[in-house]
Design an enzyme around this catalytic site. Structure first.
Site, PDB file in Angstrom:
ATOM      1  N   ASN A  49       0.787  -1.221   0.000  1.00  0.00           N
ATOM      2  CA  ASN A  49       0.000   0.000   0.000  1.00  0.00           C
ATOM      3  C   ASN A  49       0.825   1.280   0.000  1.00  0.00           C
ATOM      4  OD1 ASN A  49      -2.443   1.756   0.777  1.00  0.00           O
ATOM      5  ND2 ASN A  49      -1.123   1.988   2.569  1.00  0.00           N
ATOM      6  N   TYR A  65       3.132   9.981 -10.740  1.00  0.00           N
ATOM      7  CA  TYR A  65       2.219   9.068 -10.043  1.00  0.00           C
ATOM      8  C   TYR A  65       1.539   8.125 -11.031  1.00  0.00           C
ATOM      9  CZ  TYR A  65      -1.661   7.603  -7.016  1.00  0.00           C
ATOM     10  OH  TYR A  65      -2.569   6.865  -6.291  1.00  0.00           O
ATOM     11  N   LYS A  99       1.708   3.950 -11.308  1.00  0.00           N
ATOM     12  CA  LYS A  99       0.533   3.100 -11.100  1.00  0.00           C
ATOM     13  C   LYS A  99       0.271   2.192 -12.301  1.00  0.00           C
ATOM     14  CE  LYS A  99      -0.240   4.234  -6.918  1.00  0.00           C
ATOM     15  NZ  LYS A  99      -0.023   3.259  -5.829  1.00  0.00           N
TER      16      LYS A  99
END
Length: 254
Positions: free
Chosen positions: A90, A159, A163
């Site tokens: 996470n 980011y 991802k």
């Protein structure tokens, strides 16, 4: 330790989604190793679990982008519990906000890649080794992706790129883990209510150049989804789950 107790590692467990998932697992009877860069928030998560009479917790300060920290984390889990059933991968960072592509410094780019990609790989590798070598063999890895793995926001190149890489990590782990009963899935989350998403409700840049407040959802809805994925038998796997605030501007054009 009850031999029937399941063991989990949750990275980024000191706040937000990581804390909510760790507490959901502990509340369901799991023993949970809490990992994060700062010890005080981890202690707060552990104290909340204890006050609720939840399962056993272990908190370990670890920067997932540092191989030595990751090795120490999984060694502590092995020493305390003897096995590992789940990694919730996470820990992550968004990086510079609102910075155009041409103005992003290399160090800013690298810091996002180091945590979101390298850190996720290092933790997954350590979990994979443990799960492959233990008896009974196997376990589950759940990667925290993002709806940015499908549709980016403006000025989010670091980011968003990481991802997309997380999706490749998930697919490769799923394939390579098959012979060893190691399942791997990914949860892509949109606008869970945490400190990180407070700005969503104040107004955030949209693809059309306008600012708009976006709806959010309760972070507990994410935690319940991860718990469901975690508690499936290893013969079943949620490969990808997308959990979003129902009316957020994700599905459609704009």
């Amino acid at each position: 330790m009850n031999p029937q107790t399941k063991i989990a590692v949750v990275t980024g467990a000191g706040s937000g989604i990581g804390r909510a998932v760790a507490l959901a697992l502990a509340g369901a009877g799991w023993s949970v190793a809490l990992a994060g860069r700062r010890i005080e928030p981890l202690e707060e998560t552990a104290a909340t679990a204890r006050s609720a009479g939840a399962g056993d917790t272990l908190h370990v300060r670890a920067d997932v982008s540092r191989p030595d920290d990751v090795d120490a984390l999984f060694s502590a889990v092995r020493e305390r519990y003897g096995r590992l059933d789940l990694l919730f991968n996470n820990a992550g960072t968004f990086g510079p906000r609102g910075v155009p592509v041409e103005d992003i410094a290399y160090d800013e780019w690298r810091s996002v890649v180091d945590v979101n990609v390298n850190g996720a790989f290092l933790c997954a590798q350590a979990a994979y080794r443990q799960m492959k070598g233990q008896d009974p063999q196997g376990g589950r890895i759940i990667n925290n992706g993002s709806i940015s793995a499908h549709a980016p926001r403006p000025h989010s190149i670091a980011y968003t790129t990481t991802k997309h890489a997380m999706t490749g990590l998930t697919k490769s782990l799923s394939l390579d883990g098959r012979p060893y009963r190691i399942a791997c899935g990914q949860i892509d989350i949109g606008n869970a209510a945490t400190d990180m998403t407070e700005r969503m409700q104040a107004g955030i840049l949209q693809a059309n150049g306008e600012l708009m407040a976006e709806p959010v959802m309760d972070v507990q809805d994410v935690a319940r989804t991860v718990l469901h994925m975690a508690e499936l038998p290893l013969e079943a796997n949620v490969q990808f789950a997308t959990v979003i605030a129902t009316t957020m501007p994700y599905v459609g054009r704009g």
